[in-house]
Design a protein around this motif. Sequence first.
Motif, PDB file in Angstrom:
ATOM      1  N   ARG A  42      34.609  21.733  22.349  1.00  5.96           N
ATOM      2  CA  ARG A  42      34.357  21.149  23.663  1.00  5.96           C
ATOM      3  C   ARG A  42      35.581  21.290  24.565  1.00  5.96           C
ATOM      4  O   ARG A  42      35.462  21.630  25.753  1.00  5.96           O
ATOM      5  CB  ARG A  42      33.989  19.669  23.513  1.00  5.96           C
ATOM      6  N   HIS A  43      36.773  21.074  24.013  1.00 10.35           N
ATOM      7  CA  HIS A  43      37.993  21.196  24.808  1.00 10.35           C
ATOM      8  C   HIS A  43      38.276  22.659  25.165  1.00 10.35           C
ATOM      9  O   HIS A  43      38.779  22.943  26.258  1.00 10.35           O
ATOM     10  CB  HIS A  43      39.180  20.584  24.061  1.00 10.35           C
ATOM     11  N   THR A  44      37.942  23.571  24.265  1.00  8.08           N
ATOM     12  CA  THR A  44      38.125  24.992  24.566  1.00  8.08           C
ATOM     13  C   THR A  44      37.177  25.416  25.687  1.00  8.08           C
ATOM     14  O   THR A  44      37.556  26.172  26.587  1.00  8.08           O
ATOM     15  CB  THR A  44      37.878  25.840  23.310  1.00  8.08           C
ATOM     16  N   HIS A  45      35.943  24.911  25.643  1.00  6.59           N
ATOM     17  CA  HIS A  45      34.976  25.204  26.700  1.00  6.59           C
ATOM     18  C   HIS A  45      35.450  24.635  28.035  1.00  6.59           C
ATOM     19  O   HIS A  45      35.315  25.285  29.089  1.00  6.59           O
ATOM     20  CB  HIS A  45      33.609  24.622  26.325  1.00  6.59           C
ATOM     21  N   ARG A  46      36.021  23.433  28.000  1.00  7.68           N
ATOM     22  CA  ARG A  46      36.559  22.805  29.212  1.00  7.68           C
ATOM     23  C   ARG A  46      37.674  23.667  29.804  1.00  7.68           C
ATOM     24  O   ARG A  46      37.723  23.899  31.024  1.00  7.68           O
ATOM     25  CB  ARG A  46      37.079  21.403  28.879  1.00  7.68           C
ATOM     26  N   LEU A  47      38.566  24.172  28.958  1.00  6.60           N
ATOM     27  CA  LEU A  47      39.651  25.026  29.424  1.00  6.60           C
ATOM     28  C   LEU A  47      39.111  26.295  30.065  1.00  6.60           C
ATOM     29  O   LEU A  47      39.526  26.677  31.172  1.00  6.60           O
ATOM     30  CB  LEU A  47      40.573  25.378  28.257  1.00  6.60           C
ATOM     31  N   LEU A  48      38.175  26.952  29.409  1.00  3.16           N
ATOM     32  CA  LEU A  48      37.619  28.198  29.932  1.00  3.16           C
ATOM     33  C   LEU A  48      36.867  27.963  31.249  1.00  3.16           C
ATOM     34  O   LEU A  48      36.937  28.785  32.165  1.00  3.16           O
ATOM     35  CB  LEU A  48      36.688  28.826  28.894  1.00  3.16           C
ATOM     36  N   THR A  49      36.171  26.847  31.351  1.00  2.00           N
ATOM     37  CA  THR A  49      35.461  26.522  32.589  1.00  2.00           C
ATOM     38  C   THR A  49      36.440  26.333  33.737  1.00  2.00           C
ATOM     39  O   THR A  49      36.221  26.835  34.858  1.00  2.00           O
ATOM     40  CB  THR A  49      34.624  25.244  32.397  1.00  2.00           C
ATOM     41  N   THR A  50      37.547  25.645  33.475  1.00  2.73           N
ATOM     42  CA  THR A  50      38.543  25.416  34.519  1.00  2.73           C
ATOM     43  C   THR A  50      39.229  26.716  34.920  1.00  2.73           C
ATOM     44  O   THR A  50      39.504  26.939  36.109  1.00  2.73           O
ATOM     45  CB  THR A  50      39.587  24.380  34.056  1.00  2.73           C
ATOM     46  N   ILE A  51      39.526  27.570  33.942  1.00  6.52           N
ATOM     47  CA  ILE A  51      40.099  28.882  34.250  1.00  6.52           C
ATOM     48  C   ILE A  51      39.176  29.647  35.198  1.00  6.52           C
ATOM     49  O   ILE A  51      39.611  30.237  36.185  1.00  6.52           O
ATOM     50  CB  ILE A  51      40.346  29.684  32.949  1.00  6.52           C
ATOM     51  N   HIS A  52      37.883  29.609  34.903  1.00  2.00           N
ATOM     52  CA  HIS A  52      36.907  30.313  35.724  1.00  2.00           C
ATOM     53  C   HIS A  52      36.802  29.711  37.126  1.00  2.00           C
ATOM     54  O   HIS A  52      36.850  30.424  38.137  1.00  2.00           O
ATOM     55  CB  HIS A  52      35.538  30.275  35.038  1.00  2.00           C
ATOM     56  N   GLU A  53      36.684  28.395  37.198  1.00  2.00           N
ATOM     57  CA  GLU A  53      36.447  27.748  38.484  1.00  2.00           C
ATOM     58  C   GLU A  53      37.688  27.719  39.376  1.00  2.00           C
ATOM     59  O   GLU A  53      37.555  27.673  40.610  1.00  2.00           O
ATOM     60  CB  GLU A  53      35.942  26.318  38.247  1.00  2.00           C
ATOM     61  N   SER A  54      38.871  27.755  38.802  1.00  2.00           N
ATOM     62  CA  SER A  54      40.103  27.665  39.587  1.00  2.00           C
ATOM     63  C   SER A  54      40.543  29.002  40.168  1.00  2.00           C
ATOM     64  O   SER A  54      41.443  29.045  41.015  1.00  2.00           O
ATOM     65  CB  SER A  54      41.239  27.119  38.710  1.00  2.00           C
ATOM     66  N   GLY A  55      39.934  30.089  39.704  1.00  2.00           N
ATOM     67  CA  GLY A  55      40.398  31.408  40.129  1.00  2.00           C
ATOM     68  C   GLY A  55      41.711  31.794  39.475  1.00  2.00           C
ATOM     69  O   GLY A  55      42.475  32.613  40.006  1.00  2.00           O
ATOM     70  N   TYR A  56      41.975  31.233  38.307  1.00  2.00           N
ATOM     71  CA  TYR A  56      43.233  31.436  37.590  1.00  2.00           C
ATOM     72  C   TYR A  56      43.558  32.915  37.383  1.00  2.00           C
ATOM     73  O   TYR A  56      44.727  33.306  37.391  1.00  2.00           O
ATOM     74  CB  TYR A  56      43.160  30.706  36.247  1.00  2.00           C
ATOM     75  N   ASP A  57      42.554  33.748  37.208  1.00  2.00           N
ATOM     76  CA  ASP A  57      42.787  35.184  36.978  1.00  2.00           C
ATOM     77  C   ASP A  57      43.600  35.809  38.101  1.00  2.00           C
ATOM     78  O   ASP A  57      44.297  36.810  37.889  1.00  2.00           O
ATOM     79  CB  ASP A  57      41.462  35.936  36.852  1.00  2.00           C
ATOM     80  N   TYR A  58      43.526  35.233  39.310  1.00  2.00           N
ATOM     81  CA  TYR A  58      44.204  35.808  40.470  1.00  2.00           C
ATOM     82  C   TYR A  58      45.577  35.176  40.718  1.00  2.00           C
ATOM     83  O   TYR A  58      46.280  35.597  41.636  1.00  2.00           O
ATOM     84  CB  TYR A  58      43.328  35.655  41.715  1.00  2.00           C
ATOM     85  N   TRP A  59      45.945  34.183  39.944  1.00  2.00           N
ATOM     86  CA  TRP A  59      47.244  33.546  40.127  1.00  2.00           C
ATOM     87  C   TRP A  59      48.361  34.476  39.664  1.00  2.00           C
ATOM     88  O   TRP A  59      48.160  35.297  38.759  1.00  2.00           O
ATOM     89  CB  TRP A  59      47.313  32.242  39.338  1.00  2.00           C
ATOM     90  N   PRO A  60      49.557  34.360  40.250  1.00  2.00           N
ATOM     91  CA  PRO A  60      50.678  35.199  39.801  1.00  2.00           C
ATOM     92  C   PRO A  60      50.977  34.968  38.317  1.00  2.00           C
ATOM     93  O   PRO A  60      50.970  33.830  37.842  1.00  2.00           O
ATOM     94  CB  PRO A  60      51.849  34.726  40.678  1.00  2.00           C
ATOM     95  N   LYS A  61      51.246  36.052  37.611  1.00  2.00           N
ATOM     96  CA  LYS A  61      51.618  35.984  36.197  1.00  2.00           C
ATOM     97  C   LYS A  61      53.031  36.532  36.060  1.00  2.00           C
ATOM     98  O   LYS A  61      53.339  37.624  36.563  1.00  2.00           O
ATOM     99  CB  LYS A  61      50.650  36.803  35.340  1.00  2.00           C
ATOM    100  N   ILE A  62      53.883  35.776  35.401  1.00  2.00           N
ATOM    101  CA  ILE A  62      55.297  36.137  35.306  1.00  2.00           C
ATOM    102  C   ILE A  62      55.747  36.014  33.846  1.00  2.00           C
ATOM    103  O   ILE A  62      55.053  35.407  33.022  1.00  2.00           O
ATOM    104  CB  ILE A  62      56.164  35.226  36.200  1.00  2.00           C
ATOM    105  N   PRO A  63      56.910  36.563  33.503  1.00  2.00           N
ATOM    106  CA  PRO A  63      57.437  36.331  32.152  1.00  2.00           C
ATOM    107  C   PRO A  63      57.739  34.847  31.956  1.00  2.00           C
ATOM    108  O   PRO A  63      58.467  34.252  32.754  1.00  2.00           O
ATOM    109  CB  PRO A  63      58.726  37.161  32.128  1.00  2.00           C
ATOM    110  N   VAL A  64      57.153  34.245  30.930  1.00  2.00           N
ATOM    111  CA  VAL A  64      57.429  32.839  30.612  1.00  2.00           C
ATOM    112  C   VAL A  64      57.839  32.735  29.144  1.00  2.00           C
ATOM    113  O   VAL A  64      57.368  33.504  28.303  1.00  2.00           O
ATOM    114  CB  VAL A  64      56.217  31.918  30.897  1.00  2.00           C
ATOM    115  N   LEU A  65      58.702  31.776  28.851  1.00  2.00           N
ATOM    116  CA  LEU A  65      59.258  31.635  27.500  1.00  2.00           C
ATOM    117  C   LEU A  65      58.636  30.479  26.732  1.00  2.00           C
ATOM    118  O   LEU A  65      58.834  30.363  25.526  1.00  2.00           O
ATOM    119  CB  LEU A  65      60.779  31.451  27.602  1.00  2.00           C
ATOM    120  N   VAL A  66      57.879  29.632  27.407  1.00  2.00           N
ATOM    121  CA  VAL A  66      57.049  28.545  26.847  1.00  2.00           C
ATOM    122  C   VAL A  66      57.858  27.510  26.076  1.00  2.00           C
ATOM    123  O   VAL A  66      57.859  26.329  26.412  1.00  2.00           O
ATOM    124  CB  VAL A  66      55.902  29.110  25.963  1.00  2.00           C
ATOM    125  N   ASP A  67      58.529  27.917  25.005  1.00  2.92           N
ATOM    126  CA  ASP A  67      59.205  26.967  24.112  1.00  2.92           C
ATOM    127  C   ASP A  67      60.621  26.680  24.609  1.00  2.92           C
ATOM    128  O   ASP A  67      61.591  27.260  24.137  1.00  2.92           O
ATOM    129  CB  ASP A  67      59.236  27.543  22.689  1.00  2.92           C
TER     130      ASP A  67
END
Length: 359
Positions: free
Chosen positions: A194-219
Amino acid sequence: MCEALKVDLLDARHRAVIAEAWVDFGDGRAVTATDELSAMVSTNRVYRLSLDDGSAVIAKSSSYGSFFLFAEDHDRLHRTNQLLHGGPYEQFMANALTVDGRPYVYYDGEMWAVFYEEVELRDRLPKILTSGQVRRLGGEIGRFHRACTSVSRMIPPPSKTAKSDAVHLFEMLGSRNARDHFGLDRSRLDLVRRHTHRLLTTIHESGYDYWPKIPVLVDWNLGNFSVETDPLDPDSFRLFSRWDYDWFRIESRLLDFYFLSRVSSRTGDRSVFTYGSHTLLEPRFRSFLQAYHAAFPLTEGEVRFLGEAYRFFLLNYVVREGRHFFRYEFWQHLLHDAVDVQLPALDELDLTPLLRALF
């Protein structure tokens, strides 16, 4: 086979791969000592190789994930370092040793290894930052992200994304062997799905695919980087060196913020392995974001997505990949904490205070 013997054999296997890789690399210097630097939390191993000319290199060996994605990540890291040359962060990230201008990565069909230049270490931030240090860190990360954004269009896109990882997890959770693979009962699998579906739905609805993507180190934790502090003002510093890239990605800058909230928190950068969301709501993190926002402005949509970036962290790095990345005892603790406590609590996470602080 007893557990101690298994550990000894695994250690010997890692050391053998490092030795084979150094011979294959073809450097004329001989290794005089191999000292382990591993944090012993992940399944990767890190070593310091002392060489006969008095210098040293850092070696990492792994069998986690995919060699091809590991090699791709180091190609992108190398490209990032090249593009940052000439700016304030040209010496920040450790360089991999290269052959013919490309990072050297050794692969024996099962394990792989890479060598890094040994970076100079300066000051470590305290486990609990002062309010001034929190603000300074926010500004420094903002400027670093801005520099990475300026070169990101010249870095090839990655083979995997947060979206593809989430899609893969969603499919795995619906498979017949999901219970055995994840070690979770049906009700917990349903919750994660359910949480994975929620994440994917938000990615789709927010237009996340078009957001800038940069090198990130996360940790981002205090064991991964050093700073150069102003001797006249302990609250003033600049990012000086960074040497750990286990979770490097080309992704939205938002993926960096959860760990930065932990470093900024009133409890500081702790060694207790639990990944709660409370650090995102602390006044200290709001102060961090305000300083970051002044250096490299965020949008309201990005701030609203912070909860999803945190959700992705739990789903991808703990649930999907945790068994392969963390040592088993740590993974079991983190998995059940994430599924039984942290993911259910996400339904109540309200980021309105962050929006009010910035907009």
